[in-house]
Design a protein around this motif. Structure first.
Motif, PDB file in Angstrom:
ATOM      1  N   LYS A  54      -7.012  -4.604  -5.149  1.00  0.00           N
ATOM      2  CA  LYS A  54      -7.719  -5.616  -4.368  1.00  0.00           C
ATOM      3  C   LYS A  54      -9.032  -6.020  -5.037  1.00  0.00           C
ATOM      4  O   LYS A  54      -9.472  -7.176  -4.915  1.00  0.00           O
ATOM      5  N   ALA A  55      -9.668  -5.099  -5.756  1.00  0.00           N
ATOM      6  CA  ALA A  55     -10.854  -5.475  -6.525  1.00  0.00           C
ATOM      7  C   ALA A  55     -10.465  -6.456  -7.627  1.00  0.00           C
ATOM      8  O   ALA A  55     -11.186  -7.425  -7.910  1.00  0.00           O
ATOM      9  N   ALA A  56      -9.307  -6.227  -8.250  1.00  0.00           N
ATOM     10  CA  ALA A  56      -8.811  -7.172  -9.252  1.00  0.00           C
ATOM     11  C   ALA A  56      -8.501  -8.517  -8.614  1.00  0.00           C
ATOM     12  O   ALA A  56      -8.765  -9.576  -9.206  1.00  0.00           O
ATOM     13  N   LEU A  57      -7.960  -8.496  -7.404  1.00  0.00           N
ATOM     14  CA  LEU A  57      -7.676  -9.738  -6.687  1.00  0.00           C
ATOM     15  C   LEU A  57      -8.967 -10.523  -6.433  1.00  0.00           C
ATOM     16  O   LEU A  57      -8.988 -11.756  -6.563  1.00  0.00           O
ATOM     17  N   ASN A  58     -10.025  -9.832  -6.083  1.00  0.00           N
ATOM     18  CA  ASN A  58     -11.303 -10.515  -5.872  1.00  0.00           C
ATOM     19  C   ASN A  58     -11.785 -11.204  -7.154  1.00  0.00           C
ATOM     20  O   ASN A  58     -12.340 -12.312  -7.109  1.00  0.00           O
ATOM     21  N   MET A  59     -11.585 -10.561  -8.297  1.00  0.00           N
ATOM     22  CA  MET A  59     -11.961 -11.199  -9.554  1.00  0.00           C
ATOM     23  C   MET A  59     -11.095 -12.421  -9.824  1.00  0.00           C
ATOM     24  O   MET A  59     -11.588 -13.442 -10.342  1.00  0.00           O
ATOM     25  N   LEU A  60      -9.821 -12.367  -9.461  1.00  0.00           N
ATOM     26  CA  LEU A  60      -8.974 -13.551  -9.592  1.00  0.00           C
ATOM     27  C   LEU A  60      -9.564 -14.710  -8.788  1.00  0.00           C
ATOM     28  O   LEU A  60      -9.583 -15.857  -9.259  1.00  0.00           O
ATOM     29  N   THR A  61     -10.017 -14.419  -7.582  1.00  0.00           N
ATOM     30  CA  THR A  61     -10.595 -15.463  -6.743  1.00  0.00           C
ATOM     31  C   THR A  61     -11.779 -16.115  -7.444  1.00  0.00           C
ATOM     32  O   THR A  61     -11.900 -17.346  -7.492  1.00  0.00           O
ATOM     33  N   LEU A  62     -12.662 -15.315  -7.999  1.00  0.00           N
ATOM     34  CA  LEU A  62     -13.827 -15.844  -8.700  1.00  0.00           C
ATOM     35  C   LEU A  62     -13.430 -16.667  -9.918  1.00  0.00           C
ATOM     36  O   LEU A  62     -13.960 -17.760 -10.157  1.00  0.00           O
ATOM     37  N   GLN A  63     -12.503 -16.155 -10.696  1.00  0.00           N
ATOM     38  CA  GLN A  63     -12.109 -16.849 -11.915  1.00  0.00           C
ATOM     39  C   GLN A  63     -11.369 -18.148 -11.615  1.00  0.00           C
ATOM     40  O   GLN A  63     -11.582 -19.164 -12.302  1.00  0.00           O
ATOM     41  N   TYR A  64     -10.512 -18.134 -10.599  1.00  0.00           N
ATOM     42  CA  TYR A  64      -9.842 -19.367 -10.194  1.00  0.00           C
ATOM     43  C   TYR A  64     -10.868 -20.403  -9.727  1.00  0.00           C
ATOM     44  O   TYR A  64     -10.788 -21.587 -10.072  1.00  0.00           O
ATOM     45  N   ALA A  65     -11.826 -19.958  -8.917  1.00  0.00           N
ATOM     46  CA  ALA A  65     -12.832 -20.898  -8.402  1.00  0.00           C
ATOM     47  C   ALA A  65     -13.580 -21.577  -9.544  1.00  0.00           C
ATOM     48  O   ALA A  65     -13.827 -22.792  -9.514  1.00  0.00           O
ATOM     49  N   ARG A  66     -13.939 -20.814 -10.566  1.00  0.00           N
ATOM     50  CA  ARG A  66     -14.651 -21.389 -11.708  1.00  0.00           C
ATOM     51  C   ARG A  66     -13.753 -22.356 -12.484  1.00  0.00           C
ATOM     52  O   ARG A  66     -14.199 -23.423 -12.925  1.00  0.00           O
TER      53      ARG A  66
ATOM     54  N   PHE B 231       0.855  -1.185   0.000  1.00  0.00           N
ATOM     55  CA  PHE B 231       0.000   0.000   0.000  1.00  0.00           C
ATOM     56  C   PHE B 231       0.889   1.233   0.000  1.00  0.00           C
ATOM     57  O   PHE B 231       1.734   1.396   0.891  1.00  0.00           O
ATOM     58  N   VAL B 232       0.714   2.074  -1.002  1.00  0.00           N
ATOM     59  CA  VAL B 232       1.368   3.384  -1.056  1.00  0.00           C
ATOM     60  C   VAL B 232       0.262   4.385  -1.326  1.00  0.00           C
ATOM     61  O   VAL B 232      -0.307   4.408  -2.416  1.00  0.00           O
ATOM     62  N   GLY B 233      -0.074   5.187  -0.336  1.00  0.00           N
ATOM     63  CA  GLY B 233      -1.197   6.100  -0.467  1.00  0.00           C
ATOM     64  C   GLY B 233      -0.953   7.210  -1.475  1.00  0.00           C
ATOM     65  O   GLY B 233       0.136   7.799  -1.512  1.00  0.00           O
ATOM     66  N   SER B 234      -1.973   7.467  -2.280  1.00  0.00           N
ATOM     67  CA  SER B 234      -1.873   8.527  -3.282  1.00  0.00           C
ATOM     68  C   SER B 234      -3.259   8.863  -3.795  1.00  0.00           C
ATOM     69  O   SER B 234      -4.032   7.960  -4.138  1.00  0.00           O
TER      70      SER B 234
ATOM     71  N   ASP C 295      -9.333   8.981   0.423  1.00  0.00           N
ATOM     72  CA  ASP C 295      -8.847   9.768  -0.700  1.00  0.00           C
ATOM     73  C   ASP C 295      -7.446   9.372  -1.144  1.00  0.00           C
ATOM     74  O   ASP C 295      -6.893   9.963  -2.067  1.00  0.00           O
ATOM     75  N   ARG C 296      -6.856   8.351  -0.503  1.00  0.00           N
ATOM     76  CA  ARG C 296      -5.480   7.969  -0.838  1.00  0.00           C
ATOM     77  C   ARG C 296      -5.334   6.483  -1.204  1.00  0.00           C
ATOM     78  O   ARG C 296      -4.225   5.990  -1.333  1.00  0.00           O
ATOM     79  N   ARG C 297      -6.431   5.777  -1.408  1.00  0.00           N
ATOM     80  CA  ARG C 297      -6.328   4.346  -1.647  1.00  0.00           C
ATOM     81  C   ARG C 297      -6.759   3.946  -3.060  1.00  0.00           C
ATOM     82  O   ARG C 297      -7.132   2.804  -3.302  1.00  0.00           O
ATOM     83  N   PHE C 298      -6.689   4.871  -3.987  1.00  0.00           N
ATOM     84  CA  PHE C 298      -7.102   4.637  -5.370  1.00  0.00           C
ATOM     85  C   PHE C 298      -6.450   3.385  -5.954  1.00  0.00           C
ATOM     86  O   PHE C 298      -7.136   2.468  -6.427  1.00  0.00           O
ATOM     87  N   ALA C 299      -5.126   3.294  -5.927  1.00  0.00           N
ATOM     88  CA  ALA C 299      -4.423   2.162  -6.522  1.00  0.00           C
ATOM     89  C   ALA C 299      -4.622   0.890  -5.706  1.00  0.00           C
ATOM     90  O   ALA C 299      -4.801  -0.194  -6.264  1.00  0.00           O
ATOM     91  N   TYR C 300      -4.602   1.028  -4.394  1.00  0.00           N
ATOM     92  CA  TYR C 300      -4.723  -0.142  -3.517  1.00  0.00           C
ATOM     93  C   TYR C 300      -6.069  -0.833  -3.690  1.00  0.00           C
ATOM     94  O   TYR C 300      -6.131  -2.050  -3.900  1.00  0.00           O
ATOM     95  N   THR C 301      -7.159  -0.060  -3.603  1.00  0.00           N
ATOM     96  CA  THR C 301      -8.479  -0.682  -3.705  1.00  0.00           C
ATOM     97  C   THR C 301      -8.721  -1.247  -5.105  1.00  0.00           C
ATOM     98  O   THR C 301      -9.376  -2.284  -5.256  1.00  0.00           O
ATOM     99  N   SER C 302      -8.170  -0.597  -6.122  1.00  0.00           N
ATOM    100  CA  SER C 302      -8.301  -1.122  -7.479  1.00  0.00           C
ATOM    101  C   SER C 302      -7.599  -2.471  -7.594  1.00  0.00           C
ATOM    102  O   SER C 302      -8.121  -3.403  -8.220  1.00  0.00           O
TER     103      SER C 302
ATOM    104  N   MET D  98       1.845  -1.336  -7.284  1.00  0.00           N
ATOM    105  CA  MET D  98       0.812  -1.926  -6.433  1.00  0.00           C
ATOM    106  C   MET D  98       0.276  -3.215  -7.049  1.00  0.00           C
ATOM    107  O   MET D  98       0.115  -4.227  -6.371  1.00  0.00           O
ATOM    108  N   PHE D  99      -0.005  -3.190  -8.339  1.00  0.00           N
ATOM    109  CA  PHE D  99      -0.534  -4.382  -9.001  1.00  0.00           C
ATOM    110  C   PHE D  99       0.513  -5.486  -9.084  1.00  0.00           C
ATOM    111  O   PHE D  99       0.167  -6.671  -9.063  1.00  0.00           O
ATOM    112  N   ASP D 100       1.778  -5.118  -9.168  1.00  0.00           N
ATOM    113  CA  ASP D 100       2.836  -6.119  -9.268  1.00  0.00           C
ATOM    114  C   ASP D 100       2.844  -7.029  -8.045  1.00  0.00           C
ATOM    115  O   ASP D 100       3.040  -8.245  -8.157  1.00  0.00           O
ATOM    116  N   VAL D 101       2.615  -6.457  -6.870  1.00  0.00           N
ATOM    117  CA  VAL D 101       2.582  -7.246  -5.640  1.00  0.00           C
ATOM    118  C   VAL D 101       1.192  -7.827  -5.403  1.00  0.00           C
ATOM    119  O   VAL D 101       1.031  -9.040  -5.203  1.00  0.00           O
TER     120      VAL D 101
END
Length: 246
Positions: A169-181, A93-96, A160-167, A109-112
């Motif tokens: 983690k939302a992508a991570l949630n989609m990974l979870t769904l796609q892996y499960a399927r 997490f790097v706030g921006s 107001d500083r978690r734009f990259a982080y939450t994006s 952020m996405f790399d990790v």
């Protein structure tokens, strides 16, 4: 060689939620590998837990280094023969603010938080296939909920500083769904359960320890999902109160 005890790998396990997760899993009788980018810090954490009588060892693991991840997977294969639990906990997490976030910061952020999870998961799948009850837990965040964000829910932390982080983690949630399927259609992985976990607003270095929840409280849902029974859920998003809205 095949280990008689269940074997768990926790990434980013030398401190915070990862360390608390490793401790709790070891207390449940699992042999736990503490993945840490710094081997020295991993060994310090493992030494502390070993003094508590827990079966833990340190493993150098930088989730952004595919060659290093591959070497770690080979080590697990040689030493234990399989992997029963993978907890993708390592995060950045790097706030921006959104309007100040550069592509380079977004990539970091996405790399990790995303590509690192894919790297470790991909390398671990052959080992998880050998487990009679494999589990993967992706450590996410309630702030990644599209539903709660859209509805204007007051989520904790610096909104107001978690734009990259939450994006990420939302992508991570989609990974979870796609892996499960995908696992559901693979005979060798259909018994693998994968879920996303939200530890809640937990006091860690990411927020300068300002949050009200302890690392042990944050780890609770992760440990529960890592030790699900055979009739437990898969492809879900949970905190310690139950399902979280996607």
């Amino acid at each position: 060689m095949t280990s008689p005890a269940r074997v768990a790998l926790v990434t980013g396990a030398n401190k915070g939620i990862g360390k608390a997760t490793a401790r709790a899993l070891a207390q449940r009788g699992l042999t736990v590998l503490l993945g840490s980018r710094s081997l020295r810090r991993g060994e310090e954490a493992a030494h502390e837990l070993a003094w508590e009588g827990l079966p833990v060892t340190a493993l150098r693991l930088d989730v952004t280094d595919p060659a290093g991840v591959g070497a770690a997977a080979e080590h697990i294969r040689n030493e234990h023969g399989r992997l029963d639990v993978l907890v993708n906990n390592a995060g950045l997490f790097v706030g921006s603010p959104a309007v100040e976030t550069t592509p380079d910061r977004m990539r970091d952020m996405f790399d990790v938080n995303v590509f690192g999870v894919v790297t470790v998961t991909h390398a671990s799948l052959p080992l998880l296939r050998r487990s009679p009850a494999p589990r993967i837990v992706n450590v996410s965040s309630t702030t990644a909920s599209l539903t709660l964000t859209r509805d204007g829910a007051e989520l904790p932390g610096d909104a107001d500083r978690r734009f990259a982080y939450t994006s990420s983690k939302a992508a991570l949630n989609m990974l979870t769904l796609q892996y499960a399927r995908a696992f559901a259609h693979d005979p060798g992985l259909a018994h693998l359960k994968i879920n996303s976990a939200s530890p809640g607003y937990t006091a860690t270095g990411m927020n300068d320890f300002r949050a009200p929840r302890s690392a042990e409280e944050g780890a609770r849902v992760i440990v529960d999902l890592a030790t699900l029974p055979d009739d437990g859920p898969t492809g879900g998003f949970f905190d310690d109160r139950g399902p979280v809205a996607w």
